[in-house]
Design an enzyme around this catalytic site. Structure first.
Site, PDB file in Angstrom:
ATOM      1  N   CYS A  74       1.054  -1.126  -0.058  1.00  7.03           N
ATOM      2  CA  CYS A  74      -0.050  -0.033   0.092  1.00  7.03           C
ATOM      3  C   CYS A  74       0.704   1.147   0.031  1.00  7.03           C
ATOM      4  O   CYS A  74       1.702   1.251   1.046  1.00  7.03           O
ATOM      5  CB  CYS A  74      -0.946   0.145   1.030  1.00  7.03           C
ATOM      6  SG  CYS A  74      -1.980   1.748   1.463  1.00  7.03           S
ATOM      7  N   GLY A  75       0.861   2.071  -1.115  1.00  3.55           N
ATOM      8  CA  GLY A  75       1.374   3.141  -1.178  1.00  3.55           C
ATOM      9  C   GLY A  75       1.529   4.336  -0.035  1.00  3.55           C
ATOM     10  O   GLY A  75       2.429   4.536   0.527  1.00  3.55           O
ATOM     11  N   CYS A 212      -5.781   6.335  -2.737  1.00  3.13           N
ATOM     12  CA  CYS A 212      -4.887   5.134  -3.102  1.00  3.13           C
ATOM     13  C   CYS A 212      -3.758   5.430  -3.840  1.00  3.13           C
ATOM     14  O   CYS A 212      -3.811   5.946  -4.862  1.00  3.13           O
ATOM     15  CB  CYS A 212      -5.759   4.297  -4.104  1.00  3.13           C
ATOM     16  SG  CYS A 212      -5.096   2.659  -4.266  1.00  3.13           S
ATOM     17  N   GLY A 213      -2.633   5.002  -3.010  1.00  2.00           N
ATOM     18  CA  GLY A 213      -1.225   5.342  -3.407  1.00  2.00           C
ATOM     19  C   GLY A 213      -0.813   4.567  -4.595  1.00  2.00           C
ATOM     20  O   GLY A 213      -0.394   5.269  -5.553  1.00  2.00           O
TER      21      GLY A 213
END
Length: 277
Positions: A74-75, A212-213
């Site tokens: 997850c970024g 959302c990265g």
């Protein structure tokens, strides 16, 4: 159990230091489902468990979506975890995090701003049309890292004027579409005054999120591959703004660098009396 609550551009996370908490791996999905449930518990998009490194990094990042499924990476979570690592004495201004999709590097720009090198695209198909209810959508498909984190990137003219309720059925249909064998995070985008407006329906959360990265990185990669974006893409997401630096070698996208703010929201002890492990 001690926890920290952080958010990056509206993507919120519960962080536990499992080096000291020692929660068994088999229990982490149940813990994530309970603690991430809004109104009934702390509430978050995901749970991140910090564990001892195994592959030369500073720490191991275990990432669990709100539904208990384990995510590859997850970024925005990595940006928050980088700050957690630095302020907890686990690393310096540069941190290496071990994830399911490979090692991820992050750097501090300032007290709150962090940059993370996302896992590079291992699959990038700029033209990947998908039919939903007789309508063909001009999708692109991206996987970041290995095993790849799957993303569909979908142009949506007039996105700013559309509601999430209006787009949710399409987001759900694409997220579960058989064209995406692993499912997909679905990124709707439109251009707005030289920036990219982005709205992501996230796999595992099973709803739209404020940011959302990896979706921002995947969308930037597609736009760069199509020759529609410069080396730095500015993105407007519901939770704020992000930047993605795109690194290229010829026509190939070889690096994606996500930059944005973090917010250390709260910390304390989990006292959820309905939590049963």
């Amino acid at each position: 159990m001690h926890f920290v609550k952080m958010q990056g551009t509206g993507n919120d996370f519960i962080i536990i230091d499992n080096r000291s908490e020692g929660v068994p791996e088999s229990v982490l999905p149940t813990l994530a489902r309970r603690l991430c449930t809004r109104r009934l518990s702390i509430g978050a998009d995901a749970l991140m468990a910090v564990d001892f490194p195994r592959q030369g990094g500073d720490l191991q990042m275990r990432f669990y979506n709100a539904d208990g499924s384990e995510g590859e990476m997850c970024g925005n979570g990595a940006r928050c975890l980088a700050r957690f690592a630095l302020e907890s004495g686990l690393s310096g201004d540069r941190v290496c995090m071990e994830t399911m999709s490979g090692n991820v590097l992050a750097w501090r720009h300032s007290r709150r701003e962090y940059e993370v090198r996302l896992n590079p695209p291992t699959v990038l198909i700029p033209d990947y049309p998908v039919d939903v209810n007789g309508v063909t959508y001009d999708c692109a498909y991206v996987e970041l890292g290995s095993p790849g984190l799957p993303h569909a990137v979908v142009p949506m003219p007039g996105l700013a004027g559309k509601t999430q309720a209006e787009l949710r059925p399409l987001g759900m249909a694409l997220r579960h579409h058989p064209a995406f064998r692993k499912g997909a995070n679905v990124n709707f985008y439109d251009w707005e005054n030289g920036a990219v407006r982005l709205l992501t329906y996230e796999r595992g959360v099973e709803n739209f999120t404020l940011a959302c990265g990896t979706g921002s990185g995947s969308t930037s990669a597609v736009l760069a591959a199509k020759g529609l974006a410069s080396d730095t893409v500015h993105l407007i997401v519901p939770g704020g703004t992000l930047r993605v630096r795109v690194q290229r070698e010829g026509a190939a996208v070889t690096g994606l660098f996500l930059i944005g703010d973090t917010n250390w929201v709260a910390e304390g002890e989990v006292t959820d009396e309905d939590l049963s492990l």
